[in-house]
Design a protein around this motif. Structure first.
Motif, PDB file in Angstrom:
ATOM      1  N   ASP A 188      -5.742 -15.474  -4.139  1.00 25.08           N
ATOM      2  CA  ASP A 188      -5.895 -14.452  -3.097  1.00 25.08           C
ATOM      3  C   ASP A 188      -4.745 -14.491  -2.086  1.00 25.08           C
ATOM      4  O   ASP A 188      -4.954 -14.461  -0.882  1.00 25.08           O
ATOM      5  CB  ASP A 188      -7.248 -14.599  -2.398  1.00 25.08           C
ATOM      6  N   SER A 189      -3.534 -14.585  -2.611  1.00 27.36           N
ATOM      7  CA  SER A 189      -2.308 -14.567  -1.792  1.00 27.36           C
ATOM      8  C   SER A 189      -2.208 -15.735  -0.829  1.00 27.36           C
ATOM      9  O   SER A 189      -1.584 -15.632   0.221  1.00 27.36           O
ATOM     10  CB  SER A 189      -2.191 -13.246  -1.026  1.00 27.36           C
ATOM     11  N   GLY A 190      -2.836 -16.843  -1.155  1.00 28.26           N
ATOM     12  CA  GLY A 190      -2.719 -18.044  -0.326  1.00 28.26           C
ATOM     13  C   GLY A 190      -3.749 -18.172   0.778  1.00 28.26           C
ATOM     14  O   GLY A 190      -3.677 -19.097   1.571  1.00 28.26           O
ATOM     15  N   LYS A 191      -4.706 -17.283   0.819  1.00 25.06           N
ATOM     16  CA  LYS A 191      -5.750 -17.414   1.841  1.00 25.06           C
ATOM     17  C   LYS A 191      -6.644 -18.616   1.563  1.00 25.06           C
ATOM     18  O   LYS A 191      -7.098 -19.295   2.473  1.00 25.06           O
ATOM     19  CB  LYS A 191      -6.573 -16.139   1.926  1.00 25.06           C
ATOM     20  N   ASN A 192      -6.914 -18.863   0.288  1.00 27.35           N
ATOM     21  CA  ASN A 192      -7.718 -20.011  -0.153  1.00 27.35           C
ATOM     22  C   ASN A 192      -6.991 -20.684  -1.302  1.00 27.35           C
ATOM     23  O   ASN A 192      -6.323 -20.018  -2.098  1.00 27.35           O
ATOM     24  CB  ASN A 192      -9.102 -19.549  -0.622  1.00 27.35           C
ATOM     25  N   TRP A 193      -7.158 -22.010  -1.396  1.00 28.83           N
ATOM     26  CA  TRP A 193      -6.448 -22.789  -2.419  1.00 28.83           C
ATOM     27  C   TRP A 193      -7.430 -23.600  -3.237  1.00 28.83           C
ATOM     28  O   TRP A 193      -8.356 -24.197  -2.698  1.00 28.83           O
ATOM     29  CB  TRP A 193      -5.435 -23.724  -1.760  1.00 28.83           C
ATOM     30  N   ASN A 194      -7.222 -23.626  -4.542  1.00 29.86           N
ATOM     31  CA  ASN A 194      -7.990 -24.501  -5.424  1.00 29.86           C
ATOM     32  C   ASN A 194      -7.500 -25.926  -5.235  1.00 29.86           C
ATOM     33  O   ASN A 194      -6.361 -26.146  -4.804  1.00 29.86           O
ATOM     34  CB  ASN A 194      -7.832 -24.060  -6.880  1.00 29.86           C
ATOM     35  N   PRO A 195      -8.325 -26.922  -5.556  1.00 33.97           N
ATOM     36  CA  PRO A 195      -7.883 -28.318  -5.413  1.00 33.97           C
ATOM     37  C   PRO A 195      -6.651 -28.605  -6.273  1.00 33.97           C
ATOM     38  O   PRO A 195      -6.495 -28.044  -7.362  1.00 33.97           O
ATOM     39  CB  PRO A 195      -9.084 -29.125  -5.902  1.00 33.97           C
ATOM     40  N   ALA A 196      -5.796 -29.477  -5.783  1.00 29.49           N
ATOM     41  CA  ALA A 196      -4.602 -29.866  -6.535  1.00 29.49           C
ATOM     42  C   ALA A 196      -4.987 -30.669  -7.764  1.00 29.49           C
ATOM     43  O   ALA A 196      -5.982 -31.402  -7.757  1.00 29.49           O
ATOM     44  CB  ALA A 196      -3.678 -30.683  -5.632  1.00 29.49           C
ATOM     45  N   LYS A 248      -1.591 -13.912  -7.049  1.00 27.35           N
ATOM     46  CA  LYS A 248      -1.628 -15.281  -7.578  1.00 27.35           C
ATOM     47  C   LYS A 248      -0.411 -16.064  -7.097  1.00 27.35           C
ATOM     48  O   LYS A 248       0.716 -15.565  -7.151  1.00 27.35           O
ATOM     49  CB  LYS A 248      -1.674 -15.272  -9.099  1.00 27.35           C
ATOM     50  N   VAL A 249      -0.679 -17.278  -6.624  1.00 32.19           N
ATOM     51  CA  VAL A 249       0.391 -18.144  -6.115  1.00 32.19           C
ATOM     52  C   VAL A 249       0.206 -19.530  -6.728  1.00 32.19           C
ATOM     53  O   VAL A 249      -0.909 -20.055  -6.765  1.00 32.19           O
ATOM     54  CB  VAL A 249       0.346 -18.269  -4.573  1.00 32.19           C
ATOM     55  N   TRP A 250       1.299 -20.118  -7.205  1.00 28.61           N
ATOM     56  CA  TRP A 250       1.281 -21.471  -7.746  1.00 28.61           C
ATOM     57  C   TRP A 250       2.296 -22.311  -6.983  1.00 28.61           C
ATOM     58  O   TRP A 250       3.373 -21.822  -6.639  1.00 28.61           O
ATOM     59  CB  TRP A 250       1.676 -21.489  -9.217  1.00 28.61           C
ATOM     60  N   ILE A 251       1.961 -23.563  -6.744  1.00 33.35           N
ATOM     61  CA  ILE A 251       2.884 -24.523  -6.130  1.00 33.35           C
ATOM     62  C   ILE A 251       2.870 -25.769  -7.001  1.00 33.35           C
ATOM     63  O   ILE A 251       1.807 -26.283  -7.359  1.00 33.35           O
ATOM     64  CB  ILE A 251       2.455 -24.895  -4.692  1.00 33.35           C
ATOM     65  N   VAL A 252       4.048 -26.252  -7.344  1.00 28.07           N
ATOM     66  CA  VAL A 252       4.171 -27.488  -8.114  1.00 28.07           C
ATOM     67  C   VAL A 252       5.089 -28.428  -7.329  1.00 28.07           C
ATOM     68  O   VAL A 252       6.008 -27.985  -6.653  1.00 28.07           O
ATOM     69  CB  VAL A 252       4.707 -27.223  -9.544  1.00 28.07           C
ATOM     70  N   TRP A 253       4.802 -29.741  -7.370  1.00 28.53           N
ATOM     71  CA  TRP A 253       5.625 -30.719  -6.676  1.00 28.53           C
ATOM     72  C   TRP A 253       5.533 -32.063  -7.382  1.00 28.53           C
ATOM     73  O   TRP A 253       4.741 -32.237  -8.300  1.00 28.53           O
ATOM     74  CB  TRP A 253       5.214 -30.856  -5.210  1.00 28.53           C
ATOM     75  N   LYS A 254       6.357 -33.002  -6.933  1.00 33.46           N
ATOM     76  CA  LYS A 254       6.388 -34.334  -7.520  1.00 33.46           C
ATOM     77  C   LYS A 254       6.004 -35.367  -6.471  1.00 33.46           C
ATOM     78  O   LYS A 254       6.348 -35.228  -5.300  1.00 33.46           O
ATOM     79  CB  LYS A 254       7.800 -34.619  -8.049  1.00 33.46           C
ATOM     80  N   GLU A 255       5.271 -36.406  -6.904  1.00 30.93           N
ATOM     81  CA  GLU A 255       4.914 -37.529  -6.040  1.00 30.93           C
ATOM     82  C   GLU A 255       5.289 -38.839  -6.738  1.00 30.93           C
ATOM     83  O   GLU A 255       5.375 -38.888  -7.969  1.00 30.93           O
ATOM     84  CB  GLU A 255       3.408 -37.541  -5.747  1.00 30.93           C
ATOM     85  N   PHE A 256       5.501 -39.887  -5.944  1.00 31.21           N
ATOM     86  CA  PHE A 256       5.794 -41.216  -6.470  1.00 31.21           C
ATOM     87  C   PHE A 256       4.917 -42.211  -5.729  1.00 31.21           C
ATOM     88  O   PHE A 256       4.973 -42.315  -4.507  1.00 31.21           O
ATOM     89  CB  PHE A 256       7.270 -41.563  -6.274  1.00 31.21           C
ATOM     90  N   ASP A 257       4.091 -42.968  -6.469  1.00 31.10           N
ATOM     91  CA  ASP A 257       3.143 -43.897  -5.848  1.00 31.10           C
ATOM     92  C   ASP A 257       3.647 -45.339  -5.805  1.00 31.10           C
ATOM     93  O   ASP A 257       2.892 -46.256  -5.520  1.00 31.10           O
ATOM     94  CB  ASP A 257       1.790 -43.833  -6.551  1.00 31.10           C
ATOM     95  N   SER A 287       2.193 -24.854 -20.222  1.00 26.16           N
ATOM     96  CA  SER A 287       1.614 -23.551 -19.932  1.00 26.16           C
ATOM     97  C   SER A 287       0.468 -23.751 -18.931  1.00 26.16           C
ATOM     98  O   SER A 287      -0.370 -24.619 -19.125  1.00 26.16           O
ATOM     99  CB  SER A 287       1.079 -22.912 -21.208  1.00 26.16           C
ATOM    100  N   ILE A 288       0.443 -22.952 -17.880  1.00 26.63           N
ATOM    101  CA  ILE A 288      -0.603 -23.144 -16.869  1.00 26.63           C
ATOM    102  C   ILE A 288      -1.496 -21.937 -16.658  1.00 26.63           C
ATOM    103  O   ILE A 288      -2.330 -21.937 -15.776  1.00 26.63           O
ATOM    104  CB  ILE A 288      -0.018 -23.610 -15.513  1.00 26.63           C
ATOM    105  N   ASN A 289      -1.321 -20.889 -17.444  1.00 20.57           N
ATOM    106  CA  ASN A 289      -2.255 -19.750 -17.332  1.00 20.57           C
ATOM    107  C   ASN A 289      -2.534 -19.125 -18.671  1.00 20.57           C
ATOM    108  O   ASN A 289      -1.911 -19.357 -19.644  1.00 20.57           O
ATOM    109  CB  ASN A 289      -1.755 -18.709 -16.342  1.00 20.57           C
ATOM    110  N   VAL A 328       2.916 -18.213 -17.080  1.00 21.27           N
ATOM    111  CA  VAL A 328       3.536 -19.131 -16.128  1.00 21.27           C
ATOM    112  C   VAL A 328       3.584 -20.516 -16.752  1.00 21.27           C
ATOM    113  O   VAL A 328       2.611 -20.979 -17.356  1.00 21.27           O
ATOM    114  CB  VAL A 328       2.761 -19.153 -14.792  1.00 21.27           C
ATOM    115  N   TYR A 329       4.738 -21.155 -16.600  1.00 27.39           N
ATOM    116  CA  TYR A 329       4.968 -22.481 -17.171  1.00 27.39           C
ATOM    117  C   TYR A 329       5.550 -23.407 -16.106  1.00 27.39           C
ATOM    118  O   TYR A 329       6.197 -22.948 -15.165  1.00 27.39           O
ATOM    119  CB  TYR A 329       5.983 -22.409 -18.315  1.00 27.39           C
TER     120      TYR A 329
END
Length: 102
Positions: A55-63, A33-42, A100-102, A85-86
């Motif tokens: 699956d270790s980054g082979k496929n990614w769910n939509p952001a 399991k891999v999680w990525i979090v980031w910040k955006e400014f519009d 909480s994200i899981n 994971v938080y």
């Protein structure tokens, strides 16, 4: 001794919307399991986004956009505690938040 073995790299994954300043990505992995979090400014508000893989980054769910603020914030980061994971994010409007994200 350290062995210098070639590593096969995967095709890079685009994280976030570059036109909205997607930056300061933080990555956490636990086994496959891999999680990525980031910040955006519009131009009006900052938002934090999360994307994950099971699956270790082979496929990614939509952001997914998780939260927004209009009055400034720090950069989000991921925390693992006792198998959970938080995301931690602090904003001028809401103070410290733990999602909480899981």
């Amino acid at each position: 001794p350290i062995q210098n073995k070639p590593v096969k790299m995967q095709t890079p994954v685009q994280i976030g919307d570059y036109s909205k300043g997607a930056s300061h990505a933080y990555v956490l992995s636990i086994h496959e399991k891999v999680w990525i979090v980031w910040k955006e400014f519009d131009g009006e508000q900052e938002s934090i986004w999360l994307q994950n893989s099971t699956d270790s980054g082979k496929n990614w769910n939509p952001a997914k956009s998780l939260a927004q603020t209009k009055n400034g914030s720090d950069h989000p980061f991921l925390i693992k505690d006792k198998g959970k994971v938080y995301i931690q994010w602090q904003t001028n409007d809401d103070g410290f938040k733990l999602y909480s994200i899981n």
